[in-house]
Design a protein around this motif. Structure first.
Motif, mmCIF file in Angstrom:
data_model
loop_
_atom_site.group_PDB
_atom_site.id
_atom_site.type_symbol
_atom_site.label_atom_id
_atom_site.label_comp_id
_atom_site.label_asym_id
_atom_site.label_seq_id
_atom_site.Cartn_x
_atom_site.Cartn_y
_atom_site.Cartn_z
ATOM 1 N N ASP A 10 -39.613 94.837 -1.571
ATOM 2 C CA ASP A 10 -38.810 94.068 -2.511
ATOM 3 C C ASP A 10 -38.365 94.947 -3.669
ATOM 4 N N LEU A 11 -37.395 94.425 -4.398
ATOM 5 C CA LEU A 11 -36.965 95.006 -5.663
ATOM 6 C C LEU A 11 -37.472 94.074 -6.759
ATOM 7 N N VAL A 12 -38.283 94.601 -7.663
ATOM 8 C CA VAL A 12 -38.856 93.779 -8.725
ATOM 9 C C VAL A 12 -38.607 94.435 -10.073
ATOM 10 N N GLN A 13 -38.605 93.615 -11.113
ATOM 11 C CA GLN A 13 -38.419 94.133 -12.462
ATOM 12 C C GLN A 13 -39.736 94.658 -13.019
ATOM 13 N N PRO A 14 -39.670 95.580 -13.950
ATOM 14 C CA PRO A 14 -40.915 96.053 -14.588
ATOM 15 C C PRO A 14 -41.700 94.874 -15.156
ATOM 16 N N GLY A 15 -43.005 94.928 -14.930
ATOM 17 C CA GLY A 15 -43.869 93.835 -15.352
ATOM 18 C C GLY A 15 -44.064 92.771 -14.301
ATOM 19 N N GLY A 16 -43.322 92.860 -13.228
ATOM 20 C CA GLY A 16 -43.409 91.876 -12.165
ATOM 21 C C GLY A 16 -44.574 92.113 -11.223
ATOM 22 N N TYR A 93 -44.703 102.333 0.557
ATOM 23 C CA TYR A 93 -46.133 102.064 0.661
ATOM 24 C C TYR A 93 -46.547 101.958 2.126
ATOM 25 N N TYR A 94 -47.668 102.594 2.425
ATOM 26 C CA TYR A 94 -48.206 102.628 3.777
ATOM 27 C C TYR A 94 -49.667 102.198 3.776
ATOM 28 N N CYS A 95 -50.125 101.687 4.885
ATOM 29 C CA CYS A 95 -51.553 101.460 5.057
ATOM 30 C C CYS A 95 -52.052 102.380 6.174
ATOM 31 N N ASN A 96 -53.334 102.637 6.141
ATOM 32 C CA ASN A 96 -53.966 103.428 7.195
ATOM 33 C C ASN A 96 -55.466 103.326 6.986
ATOM 34 N N THR A 97 -56.205 103.866 7.923
ATOM 35 C CA THR A 97 -57.635 103.938 7.733
ATOM 36 C C THR A 97 -57.917 104.971 6.637
ATOM 37 N N ALA A 98 -59.146 104.958 6.149
ATOM 38 C CA ALA A 98 -59.545 105.917 5.122
ATOM 39 C C ALA A 98 -60.883 106.502 5.555
ATOM 40 N N PRO A 99 -60.894 107.756 6.007
ATOM 41 C CA PRO A 99 -59.766 108.668 6.072
ATOM 42 C C PRO A 99 -58.770 108.310 7.167
ATOM 43 N N ILE A 100 -57.630 108.956 7.107
ATOM 44 C CA ILE A 100 -56.516 108.649 7.996
ATOM 45 C C ILE A 100 -56.853 108.992 9.442
ATOM 46 N N SER A 101 -56.575 108.025 10.337
ATOM 47 C CA SER A 101 -56.865 108.283 11.735
ATOM 48 C C SER A 101 -55.865 107.655 12.685
ATOM 49 N N ILE A 102 -54.868 106.958 12.153
ATOM 50 C CA ILE A 102 -53.899 106.250 12.983
ATOM 51 C C ILE A 102 -52.498 106.771 12.671
ATOM 52 N N THR A 103 -51.646 106.771 13.671
ATOM 53 C CA THR A 103 -50.255 107.138 13.445
ATOM 54 C C THR A 103 -49.641 106.222 12.390
ATOM 55 N N TRP A 104 -48.937 106.810 11.436
ATOM 56 C CA TRP A 104 -48.352 106.040 10.351
ATOM 57 C C TRP A 104 -47.357 104.995 10.867
ATOM 58 N N GLY A 105 -47.322 103.864 10.187
ATOM 59 C CA GLY A 105 -46.293 102.874 10.436
ATOM 60 C C GLY A 105 -45.030 103.250 9.688
ATOM 61 N N GLN A 106 -44.104 102.299 9.630
ATOM 62 C CA GLN A 106 -42.815 102.596 8.998
ATOM 63 C C GLN A 106 -42.869 102.489 7.480
ATOM 64 N N GLY A 107 -43.934 101.890 6.968
ATOM 65 C CA GLY A 107 -44.051 101.715 5.521
ATOM 66 C C GLY A 107 -43.160 100.594 5.020
ATOM 67 N N THR A 108 -43.326 100.272 3.747
ATOM 68 C CA THR A 108 -42.507 99.228 3.138
ATOM 69 C C THR A 108 -42.079 99.685 1.744
ATOM 70 N N GLN A 109 -40.793 99.545 1.465
ATOM 71 C CA GLN A 109 -40.229 100.067 0.218
ATOM 72 C C GLN A 109 -40.481 99.106 -0.933
ATOM 73 N N VAL A 110 -41.004 99.656 -2.018
ATOM 74 C CA VAL A 110 -41.161 98.906 -3.258
ATOM 75 C C VAL A 110 -40.344 99.613 -4.329
ATOM 76 N N THR A 111 -39.437 98.883 -4.940
ATOM 77 C CA THR A 111 -38.605 99.432 -5.997
ATOM 78 C C THR A 111 -38.799 98.618 -7.265
ATOM 79 N N VAL A 112 -39.167 99.305 -8.332
ATOM 80 C CA VAL A 112 -39.383 98.647 -9.622
ATOM 81 C C VAL A 112 -38.303 99.135 -10.572
ATOM 82 N N SER A 113 -37.421 98.243 -10.914
ATOM 83 C CA SER A 113 -36.286 98.635 -11.740
ATOM 84 C C SER A 113 -35.689 97.414 -12.418
#
Length: 114
Positions: A10-16, A93-113
Motif C-alpha cells: 500500500d501507499l500510506v501517509q507518514p504516521g499511518g 518487504y519480504y518474509c523468510n525463515t530466520a536464518p534464511i532457508s527458503i527461496t524468496w517470494g515476490q515481496g510486497t511494496q510499502v511506500t510511505v509518502s
C-alpha cells in the motif's frame, strides 16, 4: 516445495499504519523461526523483525516500538503490524525463515509518502 506469499502492499501517509501478511505453504511453519526483511531502493536487504517458533520477538532498532511481528501457526501465516510509519520505512518487504532457508517470494511494496 515451500513457498512464501507476502501481501498488504500500500501507499500510506507518514504516521499511518499498515499490516502485512505472509502465507507459508507446506508444513514447516510451526517449527521454524520466522522473520520480516526489507530492501529499500539501492540498499541491501535487512531483517527488521524476528519471531521464534515459541513466540519470542526481536526488532531492529529502527522499528522497535513501532512494528509488531506475530504468527498464527494454525493458518501458517506471519504478520507485521506497522504503526507510526516514516518515509524511511519505504521498501519492499519480504518474509523468510530466520536464518534464511527458503527461496524468496515476490515481496510486497510499502511506500510511505505524503
Amino acid at each position: 516445495q515451500v513457498q512464501l506469499v507476502e501481501s498488504g502492499r500500500d501507499l500510506v501517509q507518514p504516521g499511518g499504519s499498515l499490516r502485512l501478511s505472509c502465507l507459508v505453504s507446506g508444513s514447516i511453519f510451526s517449527i521454524v523461526h520466522m522473520g520480516w526483511y526489507r530492501q529499500a531502493p539501492g540498499k541491501q536487504r535487512v531483517m527488521v523483525a524476528r519471531i521464534s517458533k515459541g513466540g519470542s520477538t526481536n526488532y531492529a532498532d529502527s522499528v522497535e516500538g513501532r512494528f509488531t511481528i506475530s504468527r498464527d501457526n494454525a493458518k501458517n501465516t506471519l504478520y507485521l503490524q506497522m504503526n507510526s510509519l516514516k518515509p524511511e520505512d519505504t521498501a519492499v518487504y519480504y518474509c523468510n525463515t530466520a536464518p534464511i532457508s527458503i527461496t524468496w517470494g515476490q515481496g510486497t511494496q510499502v511506500t510511505v509518502s505524503s
